[in-house]
Every structure is written in structure tokens, then in C-alpha cells.
Design a protein around this motif. Structure first.
Motif, PDB file in Angstrom:
ATOM      1  N   GLY A   6     -41.991 -21.515  15.642  1.00  0.00           N
ATOM      2  CA  GLY A   6     -42.897 -20.849  16.567  1.00  0.00           C
ATOM      3  C   GLY A   6     -42.340 -19.602  17.222  1.00  0.00           C
ATOM      4  N   VAL A   7     -41.095 -19.243  16.914  1.00  0.00           N
ATOM      5  CA  VAL A   7     -40.497 -18.025  17.473  1.00  0.00           C
ATOM      6  C   VAL A   7     -40.300 -17.018  16.345  1.00  0.00           C
ATOM      7  N   ASN A   8     -40.763 -15.821  16.536  1.00  0.00           N
ATOM      8  CA  ASN A   8     -40.571 -14.766  15.543  1.00  0.00           C
ATOM      9  C   ASN A   8     -39.246 -14.057  15.783  1.00  0.00           C
ATOM     10  N   TYR A   9     -38.511 -13.814  14.707  1.00  0.00           N
ATOM     11  CA  TYR A   9     -37.203 -13.176  14.792  1.00  0.00           C
ATOM     12  C   TYR A   9     -37.225 -11.856  14.023  1.00  0.00           C
ATOM     13  N   PRO A  10     -37.370 -10.753  14.720  1.00  0.00           N
ATOM     14  CA  PRO A  10     -37.428  -9.455  14.055  1.00  0.00           C
ATOM     15  C   PRO A  10     -36.084  -9.086  13.437  1.00  0.00           C
ATOM     16  N   GLU A  11     -36.109  -8.126  12.530  1.00  0.00           N
ATOM     17  CA  GLU A  11     -34.886  -7.667  11.878  1.00  0.00           C
ATOM     18  C   GLU A  11     -34.601  -6.222  12.255  1.00  0.00           C
ATOM     19  N   PHE A  12     -33.323  -5.873  12.238  1.00  0.00           N
ATOM     20  CA  PHE A  12     -32.945  -4.491  12.455  1.00  0.00           C
ATOM     21  C   PHE A  12     -33.468  -3.629  11.309  1.00  0.00           C
ATOM     22  N   LYS A  13     -33.902  -2.444  11.629  1.00  0.00           N
ATOM     23  CA  LYS A  13     -34.334  -1.484  10.628  1.00  0.00           C
ATOM     24  C   LYS A  13     -33.519  -0.210  10.794  1.00  0.00           C
ATOM     25  N   LYS A  14     -33.095   0.345   9.650  1.00  0.00           N
ATOM     26  CA  LYS A  14     -32.237   1.528   9.697  1.00  0.00           C
ATOM     27  C   LYS A  14     -33.069   2.802   9.682  1.00  0.00           C
ATOM     28  N   TYR A  15     -32.682   3.725  10.559  1.00  0.00           N
ATOM     29  CA  TYR A  15     -33.321   5.039  10.654  1.00  0.00           C
ATOM     30  C   TYR A  15     -32.245   6.109  10.528  1.00  0.00           C
ATOM     31  N   ARG A  16     -32.686   7.336  10.343  1.00  0.00           N
ATOM     32  CA  ARG A  16     -31.771   8.475  10.304  1.00  0.00           C
ATOM     33  C   ARG A  16     -32.289   9.554  11.249  1.00  0.00           C
ATOM     34  N   TYR A  17     -31.384  10.120  12.000  1.00  0.00           N
ATOM     35  CA  TYR A  17     -31.731  11.229  12.880  1.00  0.00           C
ATOM     36  C   TYR A  17     -30.736  12.354  12.646  1.00  0.00           C
ATOM     37  N   ASN A  48     -26.969   7.662  10.693  1.00  0.00           N
ATOM     38  CA  ASN A  48     -27.665   6.381  10.657  1.00  0.00           C
ATOM     39  C   ASN A  48     -27.668   5.705  12.015  1.00  0.00           C
ATOM     40  N   VAL A  49     -28.733   4.963  12.268  1.00  0.00           N
ATOM     41  CA  VAL A  49     -28.815   4.130  13.453  1.00  0.00           C
ATOM     42  C   VAL A  49     -29.701   2.930  13.135  1.00  0.00           C
ATOM     43  N   ASN A  50     -29.308   1.745  13.579  1.00  0.00           N
ATOM     44  CA  ASN A  50     -30.117   0.541  13.413  1.00  0.00           C
ATOM     45  C   ASN A  50     -30.876   0.264  14.705  1.00  0.00           C
ATOM     46  N   VAL A  51     -32.149  -0.087  14.552  1.00  0.00           N
ATOM     47  CA  VAL A  51     -33.007  -0.327  15.711  1.00  0.00           C
ATOM     48  C   VAL A  51     -33.700  -1.680  15.558  1.00  0.00           C
ATOM     49  N   LEU A  52     -33.658  -2.484  16.610  1.00  0.00           N
ATOM     50  CA  LEU A  52     -34.353  -3.767  16.649  1.00  0.00           C
ATOM     51  C   LEU A  52     -35.489  -3.659  17.655  1.00  0.00           C
ATOM     52  N   LEU A  53     -36.720  -3.817  17.165  1.00  0.00           N
ATOM     53  CA  LEU A  53     -37.899  -3.776  18.030  1.00  0.00           C
ATOM     54  C   LEU A  53     -38.356  -5.194  18.363  1.00  0.00           C
ATOM     55  N   PRO A  54     -38.992  -5.400  19.498  1.00  0.00           N
ATOM     56  CA  PRO A  54     -39.549  -6.727  19.807  1.00  0.00           C
ATOM     57  C   PRO A  54     -40.522  -7.161  18.713  1.00  0.00           C
ATOM     58  N   SER A  55     -40.639  -8.463  18.512  1.00  0.00           N
ATOM     59  CA  SER A  55     -41.495  -8.974  17.436  1.00  0.00           C
ATOM     60  C   SER A  55     -42.951  -8.572  17.621  1.00  0.00           C
ATOM     61  N   ASP A  56     -43.370  -8.422  18.879  1.00  0.00           N
ATOM     62  CA  ASP A  56     -44.755  -8.019  19.145  1.00  0.00           C
ATOM     63  C   ASP A  56     -44.823  -6.580  19.646  1.00  0.00           C
ATOM     64  N   TYR A  57     -43.928  -5.754  19.137  1.00  0.00           N
ATOM     65  CA  TYR A  57     -43.841  -4.352  19.576  1.00  0.00           C
ATOM     66  C   TYR A  57     -45.195  -3.671  19.513  1.00  0.00           C
ATOM     67  N   MET A 115     -30.490 -14.595  19.377  1.00  0.00           N
ATOM     68  CA  MET A 115     -30.253 -14.844  20.798  1.00  0.00           C
ATOM     69  C   MET A 115     -31.333 -14.218  21.668  1.00  0.00           C
ATOM     70  N   LEU A 116     -31.629 -12.949  21.413  1.00  0.00           N
ATOM     71  CA  LEU A 116     -32.594 -12.249  22.250  1.00  0.00           C
ATOM     72  C   LEU A 116     -33.984 -12.858  22.118  1.00  0.00           C
ATOM     73  N   SER A 117     -34.398 -13.202  20.900  1.00  0.00           N
ATOM     74  CA  SER A 117     -35.723 -13.791  20.699  1.00  0.00           C
ATOM     75  C   SER A 117     -35.842 -15.137  21.394  1.00  0.00           C
ATOM     76  N   ASN A 118     -34.792 -15.957  21.309  1.00  0.00           N
ATOM     77  CA  ASN A 118     -34.811 -17.254  21.983  1.00  0.00           C
ATOM     78  C   ASN A 118     -34.829 -17.093  23.500  1.00  0.00           C
ATOM     79  N   LEU A 119     -34.058 -16.137  24.004  1.00  0.00           N
ATOM     80  CA  LEU A 119     -34.037 -15.906  25.443  1.00  0.00           C
ATOM     81  C   LEU A 119     -35.387 -15.400  25.945  1.00  0.00           C
ATOM     82  N   CYS A 120     -36.009 -14.520  25.169  1.00  0.00           N
ATOM     83  CA  CYS A 120     -37.337 -14.036  25.553  1.00  0.00           C
ATOM     84  C   CYS A 120     -38.355 -15.168  25.536  1.00  0.00           C
ATOM     85  N   ALA A 121     -38.269 -16.038  24.530  1.00  0.00           N
ATOM     86  CA  ALA A 121     -39.189 -17.170  24.434  1.00  0.00           C
ATOM     87  C   ALA A 121     -39.022 -18.116  25.624  1.00  0.00           C
ATOM     88  N   ASP A 122     -37.800 -18.201  26.144  1.00  0.00           N
ATOM     89  CA  ASP A 122     -37.521 -19.065  27.292  1.00  0.00           C
ATOM     90  C   ASP A 122     -37.767 -18.373  28.626  1.00  0.00           C
TER      91      ASP A 122
END
Length: 347
Positions: free
Chosen positions: A91-102, A112-121, A153-160
Motif C-alpha cells: 500500500g506504499v508507493n516507492y518512487p525511484e531516482f531519475k537522472k537528469y542533466r543540466y 548529471n544529477v539524480n532527483v527523487l520526486l514524491p510518489s504523488d508529485y 525510508m522517506l516513503s515509509n516516514l511520509c506514510a507514517d
């Protein structure tokens, strides 16, 4: 924008942290091994959230409304990482890091930079941003690996309801026009890590704010890092308190201040500069591993300098971790739970 050119070269006695990190980061994808008036709050030997407060008796605050932000949240700091926080749940969604370039005008190249967005961004919401910096010889992928467990960790903490939804940014902090990656332990390479402060403020932060729905302001911006990244996060936090309201470091490397009896570089800052004349952070958390055989007592030396300067901060140690992901995780677990909480009240 002021350019920061000072750096340090670690003394022979302290240089072991770099070589050990380099060897480990090349061979351990599975293990993740890479490389006093102010209130100082220290986590006790208990694995619970017990904290010893060293406020003088006459200055202790009975009314919670008078407590500083750090005092309000000090009692939730835990010495060790709870095992259940790393377990994925139904029941908890766990997003993945996505790589971008700036494009970095500081390094004059795509970065390169990796960015993790909230599951319901959603673009209809604005999110606070946490920047997490890697250590010596590593890159933007080190912190984004599953073994570091940031998403879980972050997804579980947000869920709690124990952490705020946030955007997590894991950049590549080696910044040079001439050298694309770290080549060794010398002054040039150390200066290139120190140069990230310019890339961050001039290039990366504008990129993040232009491409994602970001809640701006120091009350919505945090930074922390591991080893060399921890040294740089402290350097950046003390240099730009107007930008970062939450500052952390785990097992920070030596060289933020001069290394005693060293013929090498005198350091990025003087000990007396480890203080805030204004814009004090809501949270300053330094973590150390008791069994860290790489940076040794250097994190504790920063803790002592802050005490000497009467700079309010939290001091956290873990007995299970070493100089690797095992010390990073309890630090991040604590940092994620205290940043961006009730900031409006702290102001």
C-alpha cells in the motif's frame, strides 16, 4: 556571487580516509562501502530517542513555546536505525531516482544529477528540497542506490506522518572546467570539490527550481552529505545560511578548518567562522560513527569547535556503522524526520 577558492590538502595522517574510500567505492556495489552556553544535545547510548541536554540550569526553558527548533525536535533523534523503516510495505508507493542533466556554467559542461520526486508529485503543489552530497571519488549514483534506502525510508516516514513530502536531489559534486572526475588526493582535486558551492548556487539550484515545483526559501531548503560531501555541506551551510535553513553532515571529512600541525592547506574556514551572526539554521545535525576508522575523531572535533563557539547544534553517534552507508542511513533517518517540520513556528 562571491567565488570560494580556498580548500585544504589533508595531512599525511588524515589522508587515509580518501584512499580507503576510493578502494571501497570501486569494489563494493553490494556492500555500499565507499569511501558552552549554547544548547548542545547529544544522543545517549540508548537506541531510543533519549537525549542529554547540556543547557545550564538557569537558562533551561520550561515553556515549550520558548524552545528553539532544535530543542523541540532533539528528543526524537535515535542512535540507531530501526530495521522496520527499510522494509517495503503493502500500500506504499516507492518512487525511484531519475537522472537528469543540466548545464553547469561553473564547470562549463553538462552535469548529471539524480532527483527523487514524491510518489504523488503534482505541479499543483510546491515541495521543499533536500540536497544530499556524496563522498570523495564517488558520483551522483552513490546516494541513489537501493542499499542507502532513501526512497524506502522517506516513503515509509511520509506514510507514517513522520516526514514531509519533499524533493531529494543527489548531485555530482566534483566541479572543474579541466577535469571531469577526481584523479587523486591533491590540492587541485580538493579545490574542485570545494568549487561545488559555486555550481550549486549558480547552476544546480536554478535548474531544480526551473524544472520542478519547488517551495523556495531557506525554510524549505536543506543540505547534508557524507564524508567529503559532509565537509562540503557544512562549508555551504555556514557560507550560505540565507539559503539553507537545515544543515547536516555525517562522518564529515577533515579540512573544513585547518588541520593541526599540517603543512598542507590551512582549510576552507577558520574555527571562529563556525558560527552564525544571523540566519541561524533551524537544524544543524552532525552524525558520527563510533567505529569509523577512516575520518576518526574529525567529526567530534567539529562538534567541539561548535561548542567552543556556542553554536547550537545536535550531535548524534551510531555504534553500528562505519565509514559507509551503514552510518549514512541512521543520519538520514533522523535528518528526514526533523527537517521542514513546523518551520513557520520556528520563525
Amino acid at each position: 556571487m562571491k567565488k570560494y577558492r580556498k580548500a585544504f590538502l589533508i595531512s599525511a595522517a588524515a589522508l587515509a580516509f580518501v584512499s580507503l574510500t576510493a578502494c571501497a567505492s570501486k569494489t563494493s556495489e553490494e556492500t555500499g562501502t565507499p569511501e558552552s552556553a549554547a544548547p548542545t544535545l547529544s544522543v545517549t547510548e540508548s537506541a531510543s530517542a533519549d537525549v542529554t541536554e547540556t543547557l545550564p540550569e538557569e537558562t533551561s526553558k520550561e515553556n515549550n513555546e520558548e524552545l528553539s527548533y532544535m530543542e523541540k525536535y532533539a528528543d526524537i533523534i535515535e542512535k540507531e536505525l530501526p530495521e522496520e523503516i527499510e522494509k517495503k510495505r503493502d500500500g506504499v508507493n516507492y518512487p525511484e531516482f531519475k537522472k537528469y542533466r543540466y548545464y553547469s556554467t561553473t564547470a562549463e559542461r553538462d552535469t548529471n544529477v539524480n532527483v527523487l520526486l514524491p510518489s504523488d508529485y503534482s505541479e499543483d503543489k510546491e515541495y521543499p528540497v533536500l540536497y544530499i552530497l556524496h563522498g570523495y571519488y564517488d558520483n551522483e549514483d552513490w546516494m541513489a542506490r537501493p542499499i542507502v534506502s532513501i526512497s524506502t525510508m522517506l516513503s515509509n516516514l511520509c506514510a507514517d506522518g513522520k516526514a514531509k513530502e519533499m524533493i531529494v536531489v543527489v548531485p555530482y559534486i566534483y566541479c572543474s572546467k579541466e577535469m571531469p572526475y577526481c584523479t587523486g588526493m591533491d590540492l587541485t582535486n580538493s579545490l574542485n570539490y570545494d568549487n561545488f558551492i559555486n555550481d550549486l548556487t549558480t547552476d544546480l539550484m536554478p535548474f531544480i527550481e526551473s524544472n520542478f515545483s519547488v517551495a523556495k526559501g531557506r525554510e524549505n531548503t536543506a543540505i547534508t552529505g557524507f564524508s567529503m560531501g559532509g565537509r562540503e555541506s557544512l562549508f555551504i551551510g555556514f557560507s550560505h545560511p540565507e539559503l539553507f535553513g537545515y544543515i547536516g553532515a555525517v562522518c564529515p571529512a577533515p579540512g573544513l578548518t585547518p588541520v593541526a600541525n599540517s603543512p598542507m592547506h590551512p582549510g576552507q574556514m577558520e574555527e571562529s567562522e563556525l558560527t552564525f551572526s544571523d540566519n541561524s539554521p533551524y537544524m544543524l545535525l552532525i552524525s558520527a560513527a563510533e567505529n569509523d576508522g577512516v575520518v576518526g575523531s574529525f567529526p567530534a572535533s567539529y562538534h567541539n569547535m561548535l561548542n567552543a563557539n556556542k553554536t547550537e547544534h545536535l550531535w548524534h553517534t551510531t555504534s553500528r556503522g562505519g565509514h559507509d552507508h551503514s552510518s549514512v542511513k541512521p543520519h538520514l533517518y533522523n535528518f528526514l524526520r526533523v527537517i521542514f517540520q513546523n518551520t513557520a513556528e520556528a520563525e
